[in-house]
Design an enzyme around this catalytic site. Structure first.
Site, short mmCIF file in Angstrom:
data_model
loop_
_atom_site.label_atom_id
_atom_site.label_comp_id
_atom_site.label_asym_id
_atom_site.label_seq_id
_atom_site.Cartn_x
_atom_site.Cartn_y
_atom_site.Cartn_z
N ASP A 119 6.25 -53.43 38.59
CA ASP A 119 5.89 -53.80 37.22
C ASP A 119 4.37 -53.73 37.08
OD1 ASP A 119 7.22 -55.27 34.70
OD2 ASP A 119 5.19 -56.06 35.03
N GLU A 146 7.32 -50.92 31.20
CA GLU A 146 6.39 -50.64 32.29
C GLU A 146 7.02 -50.95 33.64
OE1 GLU A 146 5.53 -54.95 31.06
OE2 GLU A 146 6.27 -53.07 30.16
#
Length: 548
Positions: free
Chosen positions: A411, A455
């Site tokens: 992440d 993301e």
């Protein structure tokens, strides 16, 4: 075949197809396909006319039963030729090459041939020992004949006669075909005198001016009468103004040749094949086979243009149908060229190659659609759907084999702040650069990388122990940091990531339990300050508060 390979191969298909067609057709490796096509087209032709006025006087089983064993006295042939004085032309397709035990019998037959004045005799190649010779009638008989014609027919690779040559001979194509010489005489054109046998030995037999034998299904385009009936029963005016061929049809007297009309391996005798040739020469131009070199070039050009044009179809279903119709059009074009243009183009190999190209492009289109369905459009990585399917399959196999399996969830740190500060287009570029970094660090066949959403990225490492997975995750974390992509909204000042990792022998695990463990480790990594890797421990609490 790897998915991206098919589209690349499809782009080269027109050129590859043209080259393949040139090689296959030029080398004649797949000639039998064209043979089968030709035979099918020939059998579809029906001829029921007898406009050419051809009569075959057959030395058949009935004649042998009535006139005795072969060979017959020369007087029979002389008597028959005198009966045929009013015929337009006569083809005596009998090899009389040995002198009679009664010399006056040969002279008697020669006189009958000369009185008739319209007799054509046969010439054919024959092996004598290890030497090829040109066999023709006795010189006494040959000199009395109006001309000679070769009775040589070429067998294709499958043993079937489809082609003939209008000229052939030993040393050079010096003789017209037997049917050609008879047809000339029937039109009132005196054939050129037969050249003498070649003096040199060791010469080859040469052929020129290839044509297709004009076979046709249905009623034969000639009348057949038994030799004994023609000699003893039918009146002379039965043959007036007709073209007469005399030859053996009885089993054992001559060769039986397979043709496109052969059924149950029953062939035609040489005189019957000559009758078909003669009918074709008298009624219409014969079909000319295209030279293999020109056929290869023409087919390559058709394949190149057809594939280039058809490849523009967008729908895979329409694409395959278009190629199939184009292949059928090639076959129909070959039939039209045969029936109307009197040219034999073949076409079955080109049609087959075009159909195969259509199948290749159809499969490539499906592959592209499948790739699009399983690929993230922004980063080019696998998407969540592909990752879930791969994960489930890998988990089942690793449980069965007791192999270790590792799952990483990556992440990007404070990515919302990045988008707020730099804009979404800049955020997309960061995601793309991150994807490139992931591909560089995880490129083995047993490593699967995907964008899970936003993301967040997922990495599956098969047969990897915890320490190996942890080292790989640390390498990527440092690699991304080393790219030094500016991130003003981050405490580190550059784009970084946090990674949650779970790695173990997944004996009783599910994909959900492994995801939850990796998520839990990711929350720990973020809670401890981000830009780090955390490995989920079996003894960790089942739930952790997520970082703010």
């Amino acid at each position: 075949m790897h998915a991206p390979t098919l589209p690349r191969l499809a782009r080269l298909a027109p050129l590859l197809l043209a080259i393949l067609g040139l090689l296959l057709i030029g080398s004649q490796l797949l000639n039998r396909l064209d043979f089968w096509l030709y035979d099918g087209l020939i059998r579809s032709q029906l001829k029921h006319d007898d406009h050419s006025g051809i009569t075959v006087i057959a030395i058949d089983e009935k004649s042998l039963a009535e006139l005795g064993r072969w060979p017959w006295p020369r007087a029979y042939h002389a008597q028959l030729l005198d009966k045929l004085l009013h015929a337009r032309a006569i083809g005596l397709d009998i090899a009389i090459v040995e002198p009679s035990t009664q010399p006056e019998a040969d002279q008697h037959l020669a006189d009958a041939i000369r009185r008739n004045g319209k007799v054509i005799g046969p010439v054919f190649p024959e092996m004598q020992g290890h030497r090829l010779v040109e066999t023709r009638p006795l010189p006494l008989l040959a000199s009395a004949m109006a001309g000679l014609g070769h009775t040589d027919y070429e067998q294709d690779e499958d043993g079937i006669i489809r082609r003939a040559y209008l000229q052939a001979g030993l040393g050079s194509p010096r003789h017209p075909s037997f049917a050609g010489a008879v047809s000339q005489l029937a039109r009132g054109i005196r054939p050129a005198p037969a050249p003498p046998p070649p003096a040199l030995s060791g010469l080859a037999w040469y052929r020129a001016q290839a044509v297709m034998v004009p076979f046709s299904n249905g009623a034969r385009p000639y009348q057949t009468v038994s030799y004994s009936d023609a000699l003893n029963r039918l009146p002379a005016d039965s043959f007036a103004n007709r073209i007469v061929l005399i030859g053996a049809t009885a089993t054992g007297l001559g060769d039986s040749h397979l043709t496109p009309l052969s059924a149950n391996n029953r062939g035609l005798s040489g005189v019957e094949i000559n009758a078909f040739m003669l009918h074709g020469l008298m009624e219409h131009p014969l079909v000319t086979p295209l030279d293999p070199g020109w056929k290869a070039l023409l087919s390559a050009l058709i394949l190149l243009l057809a594939d280039w044009r058809l490849a523009r179809q967008s729908s895979p279903r329409r694409l395959l149908a278009s190629y199939a119709l184009a292949a059928l059009a090639i076959l129909c074009g070959s039939a039209m060229a045969l029936y109307l243009g009197r040219i034999w183009l073949g076409g079955s190999v080109a049609a087959l190659l075009l159909l195969l190209a259509g199948i290749l492009r159809f499969v490539a289109s499906l592959s592209r659609l499948h790739t699009l369905a399983m690929t993230d459009s922004l980063t080019g990585l696998h998407n969540r759907r592909h990752f879930d399917a791969t994960f489930a399959a890998a988990l089942a196999e690793h449980q069965r084999r007791n192999w270790p399996l590792a799952l990483l969830i990556v992440d990007l740190d404070n990515f919302k702040g990045y988008n707020d500060h730099y804009g979404h287009y800049a955020g997309d570029e960061v995601l793309q650069q991150t994807a490139r970094a992931l591909r560089k660090c995880f490129r083995r066949n047993d490593e699967t990388v995907a964008r899970l959403g936003g993301e967040e990225f997922g990495i599956l490492l098969e047969r990897r122990q915890p320490e190996q997975a942890l080292a790989a995750a640390e390498r990527f974390c440092r690699h991304l940091e080393g790219l030094a992509m500016p991130h003003a909204a981050s405490p580190q000042g550059t784009v970084t990531c946090s990674i949650g990792l779970t790695a173990r022998h997944p004996a009783e695990d599910t994909t959900r339990s492994l995801f939850e463990d990796a998520d839990q480790a990711l929350y720990l990594a973020k809670g401890e300050g981000r830009n780090r890797v955390r490995l989920a421990r079996p003894d960790q609490a089942a739930a952790q508060a997520s970082p703010p």
